[in-house]
Motif scaffolding. Structure first.
Motif, PDB file in Angstrom:
ATOM      1  N   VAL A  98       0.832  -1.209   0.000  1.00 32.53           N
ATOM      2  CA  VAL A  98       0.000   0.000   0.000  1.00 32.53           C
ATOM      3  C   VAL A  98       0.866   1.258   0.000  1.00 32.53           C
ATOM      4  O   VAL A  98       0.656   2.180  -0.811  1.00 32.53           O
ATOM      5  N   ASN A  99       1.840   1.310   0.883  1.00 30.41           N
ATOM      6  CA  ASN A  99       2.685   2.508   0.985  1.00 30.41           C
ATOM      7  C   ASN A  99       3.443   2.781  -0.311  1.00 30.41           C
ATOM      8  O   ASN A  99       3.539   3.933  -0.760  1.00 30.41           O
ATOM      9  N   THR A 100       3.981   1.722  -0.921  1.00 28.20           N
ATOM     10  CA  THR A 100       4.724   1.908  -2.175  1.00 28.20           C
ATOM     11  C   THR A 100       3.797   2.381  -3.291  1.00 28.20           C
ATOM     12  O   THR A 100       4.144   3.286  -4.060  1.00 28.20           O
ATOM     13  N   ALA A 101       2.609   1.777  -3.392  1.00 30.58           N
ATOM     14  CA  ALA A 101       1.647   2.168  -4.433  1.00 30.58           C
ATOM     15  C   ALA A 101       1.219   3.626  -4.254  1.00 30.58           C
ATOM     16  O   ALA A 101       1.087   4.377  -5.234  1.00 30.58           O
ATOM     17  N   VAL A 102       1.028   4.032  -3.022  1.00 30.88           N
ATOM     18  CA  VAL A 102       0.634   5.429  -2.747  1.00 30.88           C
ATOM     19  C   VAL A 102       1.745   6.386  -3.150  1.00 30.88           C
ATOM     20  O   VAL A 102       1.491   7.429  -3.778  1.00 30.88           O
ATOM     21  N   GLN A 103       2.978   6.047  -2.807  1.00 31.46           N
ATOM     22  CA  GLN A 103       4.112   6.908  -3.172  1.00 31.46           C
ATOM     23  C   GLN A 103       4.232   7.040  -4.687  1.00 31.46           C
ATOM     24  O   GLN A 103       4.449   8.129  -5.222  1.00 31.46           O
ATOM     25  N   ILE A 104       4.081   5.906  -5.402  1.00 34.59           N
ATOM     26  CA  ILE A 104       4.174   5.928  -6.871  1.00 34.59           C
ATOM     27  C   ILE A 104       3.058   6.778  -7.463  1.00 34.59           C
ATOM     28  O   ILE A 104       3.268   7.563  -8.399  1.00 34.59           O
ATOM     29  N   SER A 105       1.842   6.658  -6.915  1.00 36.82           N
ATOM     30  CA  SER A 105       0.670   7.343  -7.487  1.00 36.82           C
ATOM     31  C   SER A 105       0.651   8.844  -7.196  1.00 36.82           C
ATOM     32  O   SER A 105      -0.118   9.583  -7.807  1.00 36.82           O
ATOM     33  N   ARG A 110      -2.988  10.745  -7.796  1.00 33.09           N
ATOM     34  CA  ARG A 110      -4.059   9.787  -7.491  1.00 33.09           C
ATOM     35  C   ARG A 110      -3.765   9.031  -6.198  1.00 33.09           C
ATOM     36  O   ARG A 110      -4.291   7.932  -5.986  1.00 33.09           O
ATOM     37  N   ASP A 111      -2.905   9.594  -5.344  1.00 34.24           N
ATOM     38  CA  ASP A 111      -2.473   8.884  -4.143  1.00 34.24           C
ATOM     39  C   ASP A 111      -3.629   8.623  -3.164  1.00 34.24           C
ATOM     40  O   ASP A 111      -3.724   7.541  -2.583  1.00 34.24           O
ATOM     41  N   ASN A 115      -4.822   4.909  -2.198  1.00 34.86           N
ATOM     42  CA  ASN A 115      -4.775   4.565  -0.776  1.00 34.86           C
ATOM     43  C   ASN A 115      -6.136   4.066  -0.284  1.00 34.86           C
ATOM     44  O   ASN A 115      -6.226   3.038   0.402  1.00 34.86           O
ATOM     45  N   GLY A 116      -7.195   4.755  -0.680  1.00 33.55           N
ATOM     46  CA  GLY A 116      -8.539   4.374  -0.257  1.00 33.55           C
ATOM     47  C   GLY A 116      -8.942   3.006  -0.774  1.00 33.55           C
ATOM     48  O   GLY A 116      -9.476   2.167  -0.024  1.00 33.55           O
ATOM     49  N   VAL A 117      -8.693   2.768  -2.052  1.00 32.88           N
ATOM     50  CA  VAL A 117      -9.071   1.483  -2.673  1.00 32.88           C
ATOM     51  C   VAL A 117      -8.317   0.328  -2.015  1.00 32.88           C
ATOM     52  O   VAL A 117      -8.914  -0.686  -1.617  1.00 32.88           O
ATOM     53  N   LEU A 118      -6.994   0.461  -1.890  1.00 31.50           N
ATOM     54  CA  LEU A 118      -6.178  -0.648  -1.381  1.00 31.50           C
ATOM     55  C   LEU A 118      -6.436  -0.923   0.096  1.00 31.50           C
ATOM     56  O   LEU A 118      -6.475  -2.082   0.527  1.00 31.50           O
TER      57      LEU A 118
END
Length: 428
Positions: A98-105, A110-111, A115-118
């Protein structure tokens, strides 16, 4: 350096938008090629498993993202896909994913959305896993044909098998089989007298004795056509038996034929694949006549005792290894491929001696590329008949109307076998 998960999301986006195979894309991807081996393996792992679970992941996305994302958000969508795969099917730590996906987005603004979806998916993990089924990963063009040909029970088994990580089969040269403790050397297990199966745990070309040419990669299923040819000519002097290997690259079947002592001519239409065929033969210290030609325009006065056809097909039997097929609508190519297969069979008729054989095979379990094609060929060509396939070989698959289906869910072996269709035809 770009994060490996970000690279994976970009490559997956290319696969979905351009319907290309993973290996073609990564060979040209600079960011991927800068990674060390461990990170490369991780990128492959999450992409291939995301594709194997594509249907399940799409069901989850439809539930947790009510408003479909636009095409310009394709990267974000695929970032979410690989994140779902890691959380639900690869058991990667949730906070890391989750943290990595948020940082990338964040670079795409779209962070908060990601974050909300995951986090919502993490909270409902158990319920989601109980609701999703592996059957949803199989596209309709394959599903309907399997259900029609083999029934629902077999379909479920195939769907379960496809979701697993594939293993690697290695064919050891006969004269080296008993000279070394191959199971210990390669950290694998023999599944036949010459085939050892192992985990895909490192670069193939770095494994012991690869550079010595003592073995090559070839699945157990792919060895069966040559085993059948050897069984029908077992009372003959093989050096006097001429075999035309059509669609010869990367060379596994050509090498098998040469090992058995047959007089082999290898035909390959692709220039790139012909180059690879030559490289493999050189490493394995085999020599034969190689022709970079299109069979349909191939002219010769020579007639062959046997023609081995490895026809172009949808590769629906190799989905476990090539899960990109699951998202490519191959049904649009079926008509074209079936016509090509029919043309190859009909051309081969004029190249085989009377009393000779055509062995037709495809790495597909779709009836249109297999039994339907062969039945129509026999209906229109009364000078050919289905020939008996050796009993021992037949036990590895299912015999239907004299032809052999090797099913991916074969329970005799861990992780099954590649799906294959084989028909042995004799010219009267």
């Amino acid at each position: 350096m770009t994060n490996s998960r970000e690279i994976a999301a970009h490559i997956l986006t290319d696969i979905y938008l351009n319907f290309q195979f993973l290996e073609n894309l990564i060979s040209k991807n600079r960011d991927f090629n800068r990674l060390d081996y461990r990170d490369k393996a991780f990128v492959r792992l999450i992409i291939l498993n995301t594709l194997r679970r594509n249907g399940q992941i799409q069901v989850i996305i439809d539930e947790f993202i009510r408003k479909p994302l636009k095409k310009k958000d394709a990267f974000i969508l695929n970032l979410i896909r690989i994140s779902i795969c890691q959380i639900l099917f690869l058991n990667v730590k949730e906070y890391s994913v989750v943290n990595t996906a948020v940082q990338i987005s964040k670079n795409h603004n779209r962070d908060k959305f990601v974050n909300g979806v995951l986090r919502n998916i993490c909270r409902n993990k158990t319920a989601i896993l109980n609701k999703t089924t592996v059957e949803s990963n199989i596209p309709d063009w394959i599903k309907k044909n399997i259900l029609k040909s083999f029934g629902h029970k077999q379909f479920i088994k195939i769907a379960k098998n496809i979701s697993k990580e594939p293993l690697v089969d290695i064919k050891i040269k006969k004269n080296h089989c008993v000279t070394k403790n191959w199971e210990k050397i390669l950290n694998g297990k023999f599944i036949s007298s010459e085939i050892i199966r192992l985990k895909n745990d490192g670069p193939i070309d770095k494994k012991p004795f690869f550079d010595k040419g003592f073995w090559w990669v070839q699945s157990l299923s792919a060895t069966l056509p040559v085993n059948i040819i050897s069984s029908i000519f077992k009372k003959s002097q093989n050096s006097g038996i001429s075999v035309l290997d059509i669609g010869a690259a990367p060379g596994g079947k050509t090498c098998q034929l040469l090992e058995e002592g047959f007089d082999v001519t290898s035909l390959e239409i692709s220039q790139r694949r012909t180059k690879r065929l030559k490289e493999n033969l050189k490493r394995l210290n085999y020599k034969t006549k190689i022709l970079n030609k299109d069979l349909l325009h191939f002219k010769t006065n020579k007639l062959f005792d046997c023609i081995l056809i490895d026809a172009p097909c949808t590769a629906s039997g190799l989905i476990q290894k090539k899960p990109e097929i699951l998202i490519m609508n191959k049904s649009v190519n079926l008509d074209k491929l079936a016509l090509k297969q029919k043309s190859i069979l009909e051309k081969s008729m004029s190249l085989v001696k009377k009393g000779g054989y055509i062995l037709y095979c495809v790495c597909s379990i779709h009836s249109r590329e297999g039994i339907d094609l062969i039945q129509n060929f026999l209906k229109n060509n009364s000078n050919f008949e289905i020939n008996f396939i050796d009993d021992q070989i037949s036990k590895l698959g299912r015999v239907i109307k004299g032809t052999l289906f090797v099913m991916p869910d074969n329970e005799k072996f861990e992780n099954g076998m590649d799906g294959f269709f084989i028909a042995l035809l004799k010219k009267k």
